[in-house]
Design an enzyme around this catalytic site. Structure first.
Site, PDB file in Angstrom:
ATOM      1  N   ARG A  80      18.043  52.092  66.075  1.00 56.74           N
ATOM      2  CA  ARG A  80      16.822  52.223  66.894  1.00 56.74           C
ATOM      3  C   ARG A  80      15.645  51.435  66.316  1.00 56.74           C
ATOM      4  NH1 ARG A  80      17.084  58.477  67.791  1.00 56.74           N
ATOM      5  NH2 ARG A  80      18.859  58.673  69.196  1.00 56.74           N
TER       6      ARG A  80
ATOM      7  N   ARG B  24      11.031  52.433  70.183  1.00 56.37           N
ATOM      8  CA  ARG B  24       9.840  53.233  70.428  1.00 56.37           C
ATOM      9  C   ARG B  24       8.801  53.253  69.317  1.00 56.37           C
ATOM     10  NH1 ARG B  24      13.258  58.475  71.921  1.00 56.37           N
ATOM     11  NH2 ARG B  24      14.339  57.706  70.077  1.00 56.37           N
TER      12      ARG B  24
ATOM     13  N   ARG C 166       7.413  47.093  77.414  1.00 53.18           N
ATOM     14  CA  ARG C 166       8.177  48.021  78.265  1.00 53.18           C
ATOM     15  C   ARG C 166       7.293  48.741  79.280  1.00 53.18           C
ATOM     16  NH1 ARG C 166      12.173  51.701  77.409  1.00 53.18           N
ATOM     17  NH2 ARG C 166      11.396  52.495  79.389  1.00 53.18           N
TER      18      ARG C 166
ATOM     19  N   ASP D  46      21.565  50.512  76.009  1.00 54.64           N
ATOM     20  CA  ASP D  46      21.758  51.960  75.967  1.00 54.64           C
ATOM     21  C   ASP D  46      23.239  52.241  76.167  1.00 54.64           C
ATOM     22  OD1 ASP D  46      20.106  54.719  76.204  1.00 54.64           O
ATOM     23  OD2 ASP D  46      21.897  54.814  77.474  1.00 54.64           O
TER      24      ASP D  46
ATOM     25  N   TYR E 148      28.543  63.117  78.193  1.00 51.36           N
ATOM     26  CA  TYR E 148      27.474  62.928  79.184  1.00 51.36           C
ATOM     27  C   TYR E 148      28.010  63.052  80.610  1.00 51.36           C
ATOM     28  CZ  TYR E 148      23.813  61.363  75.948  1.00 51.36           C
ATOM     29  OH  TYR E 148      22.850  61.301  74.970  1.00 51.36           O
TER      30      TYR E 148
END
Length: 356
Positions: free
Chosen positions: A39, A43, A52, A88, A163
Site C-alpha cells: 500500500r 492513501r 484521485r 485492487d 468476498y
C-alpha cells in the site's frame, strides 16, 4: 553465439535483473537490504489524494496514465527499491463481468453473492483483452522505472472467494466457511475457477513487463492449518505453477498467517511474506530453507518517535540477519494516517544500516 542471443530457455537479463530487490528474492548477495511497502501507492500520500479526487477506486484502476502516476509516486518520494502496481484485488473479477463496487469506508461489495453451483457460470476466464489498461499502464511504468522493478499482484483464490461468497468484507467468513465445510466440491470448483482467473491476471502483468508478482491471501489467517492444506493450498499452488515458467520471483503474503507460513511456502512461492506477529528468525524455521522472507515491521510503529521506529527496525533487521534472502517491508499495508516522511526516513535508515 551473438551478444543478443540467449541460451535455450533463458530470458535475456532485463534492466531490473541486478536490482537489490530481485537479488534478494533470488537469495543472492545484495548491496543493501531492499525496501518496499505494501500500500505504498495510496492513501498516505497527499499527492495520491489529489490525483484521485472525485474518481472512484475501480475507475482509477482502469486509467493507464493515472495508474502509472500513482504507482510512481512512492518511488519518487521514498526511494523504495521496487514499485507495486496500483490496482485492487477485485479488478479481474470486475473485468470479467462480476457486478461489484468498492464502497468508500466499506470495501468491495458484490451485488449478488455466490452461493450455488449456478453461480459458477458467472466466472469466465480472463483474457488480456479484458484488461487492456493493465498492459498499457505497465508499458508506461517500465519505460519510466528503468532499473527499478515493478511488482504485479493479484488476490489469492481464497480471499477472492471469501468476498464473492460473503458479498463483502467479513470478520467471521461464516458463509465462505459454510460452503468450504458443507459443500466441499462446490468450494473446490469455485477456487479452481478463481485460480484460473488469477493466473490469467498475473500473466498479463508479467507479459507486459512486471519483474515479480505478489499473491495476496489477505484473509487466509482465518483458517486452521488442516483446512488451509485441504481446501485452499491446491488452488494457490495452481496459480504459482501457472506463472512458474516466466522465471519471475513469486511472493506469497497473508495477514495473521503465522500458523500457515510453512504451508504458504509449500504452495510454491519463492518469497514468503511475514506479518509482524512472528519474528523473522522464527518465521524462517517455520518456512524452511530455500525461500526468501519479506517483512515485517508493525505498520503502527510508524506513529511512534523516530528513535522508536529505528529501534524496532533494528530488531527486524537483527532477526533477519541469518536469512538466505530478505526484503524489508511492513507486516501489512501502510496505514492511511501514516506520515509519509516517516516512510522516507525508514527507507533511508534500512539502506544505511544494511549497506555492505
Amino acid at each position: 553465439m551473438s551478444a543478443n542471443e540467449t541460451h535455450a530457455g533463458h530470458q535475456p537479463p532485463t534492466a531490473t535483473y541486478d536490482s537489490a530487490f530481485l537479488k534478494a528474492c533470488r537469495r543472492e548477495p545484495v548491496p543493501h537490504t531492499p525496501v518496499w511497502f505494501m500500500r505504498q501507492a495510496g492513501r498516505s500520500l497527499p499527492e495520491y489524494r489529489k490525483v484521485r479526487e472525485g474518481i472512484g477506486m475501480l475507475e482509477s484502476c482502469a486509467r493507464p496514465e493515472l495508474v502509472a502516476e500513482i504507482t510512481l509516486q512512492p518511488v519518487r518520494r521514498h526511494d523504495v527499491d521496487a514499485a507495486i502496481y496500483y490496482s485492487d484485488i477485485v479488478v479481474p473479477l470486475k473485468a470479467i463481468g462480476v457486478e461489484l463496487d468498492i464502497k468508500p469506508g466499506v470495501g468491495p461489495v458484490v451485488e449478488r453473492p455466490f452461493r450455488t453451483r449456478e453461480d459458477l457460470a458467472r466466472l469466465r476466464d480472463l483474457t488480456p483483452e479484458d484488461v487492456p489498461y493493465v498492459t498499457e499502464a505497465i508499458g508506461l511504468l517500465t519505460a519510466e522505472l528503468g532499473a527499478t522493478p515493478l511488482i504485479g499482484f493479484a488476490g489469492a483464490p481464497f480471499t477472492l472467494a471469501s468476498y464473492l461468497v460473503e458479498g463483502g468484507p467479513s470478520r467471521t467468513y461464516e458463509n465462505a466457511k459454510a460452503m468450504m465445510y458443507g459443500a466441499p466440491q462446490l468450494w473446490a470448483d469455485l477456487l479452481d475457477r478463481l485460480a484460473a482467473i488469477t493466473a490469467g491476471f498475473l500473466k498479463v502483468q508479467i507479459e507486459a513487463g512486471a519483474s515479480a508478482v505478489q499473491l495476496f491471501d489477505s484473509w487466509a489467517g482465518a483458517l486452521a492449518p488442516a483446512d488451509y492444506r485441504r481446501s485452499v493450498l491446491p488452488a494457490s499452488a495452481k496459480v504459482f505453477e501457472a506463472v512458474a515458467g516466466y522465471g519471475v520471483p513469486r511472493i506469497h503474503f497473508g495477514v495473521g498467517t503465522g500458523e500457515l507460513l510453512g504451508l504458504m511456502g509449500e504452495a510454491g512461492a519463492d518469497v514468503v511474506g511475514v506479518d509482524w506477529r512472528v519474528p523473522l528468525d522464527e518465521a524462517v524455521r517455520r518456512v524452511g530453507p530455500g525461500k526468501a522472507l519479506q517483512g515485517n515491521l508493525d505498520p503502527t510503529v510508524l506513529f511512534a518517535s523516530r528513535e522508536a521506529v529505528e529501534a524496532k527496525t533494528r530488531e527486524v533487521l537483527e532477526a533477519a540477519a541469518g536469512l538466505e534472502g530478505h526484503v524489508f517491508n511492513l507486516g501489512h499495508g501502510v496505514m492511511p494516517a501514516t506520515d509519509p516522511d516517516a516512510l522516507t526516513r525508514l527507507v533511508a535508515y534500512v539502506h544505511e544500516h544494511t549497506a555492505r
